[in-house]
Write a protein that holds these residues in place. Structure first.
Motif, short mmCIF file in Angstrom:
data_model
loop_
_atom_site.label_atom_id
_atom_site.label_comp_id
_atom_site.label_asym_id
_atom_site.label_seq_id
_atom_site.Cartn_x
_atom_site.Cartn_y
_atom_site.Cartn_z
N PHE A 65 5.71 13.13 19.97
CA PHE A 65 5.37 11.94 20.74
C PHE A 65 6.67 11.21 21.05
CE2 PHE A 65 4.40 7.27 20.35
CZ PHE A 65 3.82 7.14 21.61
N GLU A 66 6.96 10.97 22.35
CA GLU A 66 8.25 10.37 22.71
C GLU A 66 8.12 8.98 23.33
OE1 GLU A 66 11.42 12.80 24.15
OE2 GLU A 66 11.27 14.07 22.36
N GLY A 67 7.23 8.17 22.75
CA GLY A 67 7.21 6.74 23.06
C GLY A 67 7.02 6.43 24.53
N MET A 68 7.74 5.40 24.99
CA MET A 68 7.58 4.91 26.37
C MET A 68 8.14 5.90 27.40
SD MET A 68 6.43 2.02 27.86
CE MET A 68 6.54 0.64 26.75
N GLY A 69 8.85 6.95 26.94
CA GLY A 69 9.31 7.98 27.88
C GLY A 69 8.12 8.68 28.52
N ASP A 70 7.06 8.88 27.73
CA ASP A 70 5.88 9.61 28.21
C ASP A 70 4.63 8.75 28.31
OD1 ASP A 70 6.48 12.27 28.94
OD2 ASP A 70 6.81 12.80 26.85
N THR A 71 4.64 7.57 27.73
CA THR A 71 3.42 6.75 27.71
C THR A 71 3.69 5.45 28.45
OG1 THR A 71 2.96 7.71 25.55
CG2 THR A 71 1.66 5.79 26.18
N ILE A 72 3.03 5.27 29.57
CA ILE A 72 3.34 4.12 30.44
C ILE A 72 2.07 3.29 30.66
CG2 ILE A 72 4.16 3.44 32.75
CD1 ILE A 72 5.98 5.85 32.69
N PRO A 73 2.14 1.99 30.41
CA PRO A 73 0.96 1.14 30.58
C PRO A 73 0.64 0.86 32.06
CG PRO A 73 2.62 0.08 29.17
CD PRO A 73 3.28 1.24 29.85
N HIS A 74 -0.65 0.67 32.35
CA HIS A 74 -1.03 0.14 33.66
C HIS A 74 -0.58 -1.32 33.70
CE1 HIS A 74 -3.66 0.47 37.29
NE2 HIS A 74 -3.44 -0.83 37.23
N PRO A 75 0.08 -1.75 34.77
CA PRO A 75 0.54 -3.14 34.81
C PRO A 75 -0.60 -4.14 34.54
CG PRO A 75 1.47 -1.92 36.63
CD PRO A 75 0.48 -1.00 35.96
N HIS A 76 -0.38 -5.02 33.60
CA HIS A 76 -1.31 -6.13 33.28
C HIS A 76 -2.68 -5.71 32.76
CE1 HIS A 76 1.63 -8.73 35.19
NE2 HIS A 76 1.60 -7.95 36.25
N LYS A 77 -2.85 -4.44 32.42
CA LYS A 77 -4.17 -3.96 31.96
C LYS A 77 -4.03 -3.19 30.66
CE LYS A 77 -6.55 -5.42 35.47
NZ LYS A 77 -7.56 -6.46 35.31
N ARG A 78 -5.13 -3.13 29.90
CA ARG A 78 -5.13 -2.30 28.69
C ARG A 78 -5.60 -0.90 29.04
NH1 ARG A 78 -4.23 -4.87 23.94
NH2 ARG A 78 -5.27 -3.28 22.69
N LEU A 79 -4.68 -0.14 29.58
CA LEU A 79 -4.89 1.27 29.90
C LEU A 79 -3.51 1.93 29.86
CD1 LEU A 79 -6.55 3.73 31.07
CD2 LEU A 79 -5.89 2.90 33.33
N LEU A 80 -3.47 3.13 29.28
CA LEU A 80 -2.19 3.85 29.21
C LEU A 80 -2.28 5.17 29.96
CD1 LEU A 80 -1.42 3.36 25.40
CD2 LEU A 80 -0.42 2.12 27.32
N TYR A 81 -1.14 5.59 30.50
CA TYR A 81 -1.01 6.91 31.10
C TYR A 81 -0.14 7.73 30.15
CZ TYR A 81 -2.94 4.40 34.94
OH TYR A 81 -3.78 3.63 35.69
N GLY A 82 -0.63 8.92 29.77
CA GLY A 82 0.09 9.71 28.78
C GLY A 82 0.54 11.05 29.33
N GLY A 83 1.83 11.20 29.56
CA GLY A 83 2.37 12.48 30.04
C GLY A 83 2.54 13.45 28.88
N TYR A 84 2.26 14.72 29.14
CA TYR A 84 2.47 15.73 28.09
C TYR A 84 2.85 17.06 28.74
CZ TYR A 84 -2.09 17.71 29.35
OH TYR A 84 -3.12 18.29 30.03
N GLY A 85 3.39 17.97 27.93
CA GLY A 85 3.72 19.30 28.46
C GLY A 85 5.15 19.70 28.18
#
Ligand code: ARG
Length: 305
Positions: free
Chosen positions: A147-167
């Motif tokens: 798991f590489e922190g904010m490098g791969d996990t980016i929040p939706h602006p102003h919302k409680r939702l995350l985008y998680g890159g993997y691979g």
């Protein structure tokens, strides 16, 4: 939710997401020991031993000066620096060692990374100490492989939702655990192209409704999922995303007095034009020494609560 790209997403659209306050402190690390000594990603292979320490230091000072300017304009609150450590050549990339978050009651929590490269795993304990001193409750994923922190996990602006890159760096198994731990839904996105080895190299939300991406980095299915949460998706050409790290810009959200400001690598001209067109002020910097290591503005800072 049927589709397993959505973790704990009871909502399929942005309207139903909970609001979130954006962090306003910037964490930086001086590049005192920065160099390219091995090829942790495909951008580094041809640059071993080639970075210029004086130039790297000047470029980092310009980044810090840009944040100081934004602080004087009230767009950010504070700049915090973590001491660089000899032998941690990539510590300047403060986006990777952790993922800080706020629970719904305002408590500060940080999930420490499990870095793919053992040389970078050495950086993590120093960040753990810093977060403890800043009053965060610190934790790490128990079962996930990487798991590489904010490098791969980016929040939706102003919302409680995350985008998680993997691979490439983070493994998919990180996101179930992360979602439960942070009580936040996650949309996972498979990264297909090795130039875009972290999500922050190919994915840039410029506001709540509008996302810039490099489409070659993602599957078509991922792009369809993204349109559930963004009204508009702008495609940035692959050359600009890979050569200029255009999507590794940092968009600092607007305040009542000031519009949003993007700090971005100079030369990313199409992206710069599009940012201006979307009413975002642009600060252009040269981060060429860091691009040799596979990073630019977004990776060189962490936003803290
Ligand atoms: N050389 C570093 C690595 O390969 C660069 C990290 C850049 N960070 C980022 N969030 N994209 O780990």
């Amino acid at each position: 939710m049927k589709n397993n790209n959505f973790i704990n997403c009871s909502a399929l659209s942005k309207k139903e997401l909970e609001n979130r306050i954006e962090p306003r402190k910037v964490l930086l690390c001086s590049p005192k020991y920065f160099q390219v000594i091995d090829a942790k990603n495909v951008h580094m292979g041809s640059n071993i031993g080639k970075t210029n320490p004086t130039k790297a230091y000047q470029q980092w000072e310009s980044l810090k000066a840009a944040y100081l300017k934004l602080k004087s304009r009230g767009l950010i609150d504070e700049i915090i620096e973590i001491d660089p450590i000899e032998g941690c050549e990539d510590m300047v990339f403060t986006a990777n060692q952790s993922f800080p978050w706020q629970n719904t009651h305002g408590g500060k929590i940080v999930v420490l990374s499990k870095m793919y490269h053992s040389s970078r795993a050495r950086e993590v304990p120093y960040f753990e100490t810093l977060y403890k001193n800043l009053g965060y409750s610190t934790t790490s994923l128990k079962n996930a492989q990487y798991f590489e922190g904010m490098g791969d996990t980016i929040p939706h602006p102003h919302k409680r939702l995350l985008y998680g890159g993997y691979g490439h760096r983070t493994t998919l198994d990180a996101y179930h655990e992360l979602s439960d731990l942070l009580e936040t839904p996650i949309l996972t996105l498979e990264l297909k192209e090795e130039k875009f080895y972290h999500l922050d190299t190919c994915f840039l939300p410029i506001n709540q409704d509008h996302l810039f991406i490099c489409k070659e980095a993602f599957s078509n299915e991922s792009i369809e999922h993204l349109s559930n949460f963004f009204k508009e998706i702008t495609i940035i050409p692959i050359e600009e995303a890979s050569q200029f790290f255009a999507l590794n810009a940092h968009v600092v959200p607007s305040t009542n007095e000031e519009k949003s400001v993007a700090i971005i690598q100079e030369g990313a001209n199409d992206t710069i034009q599009l940012l201006n067109k979307n009413n975002i002020e642009v600060i252009k910097l040269n981060t060429s020494e860091y691009i040799q290591s596979g990073g630019s503005v977004f990776c060189m800072k962490m936003m803290l609560y």
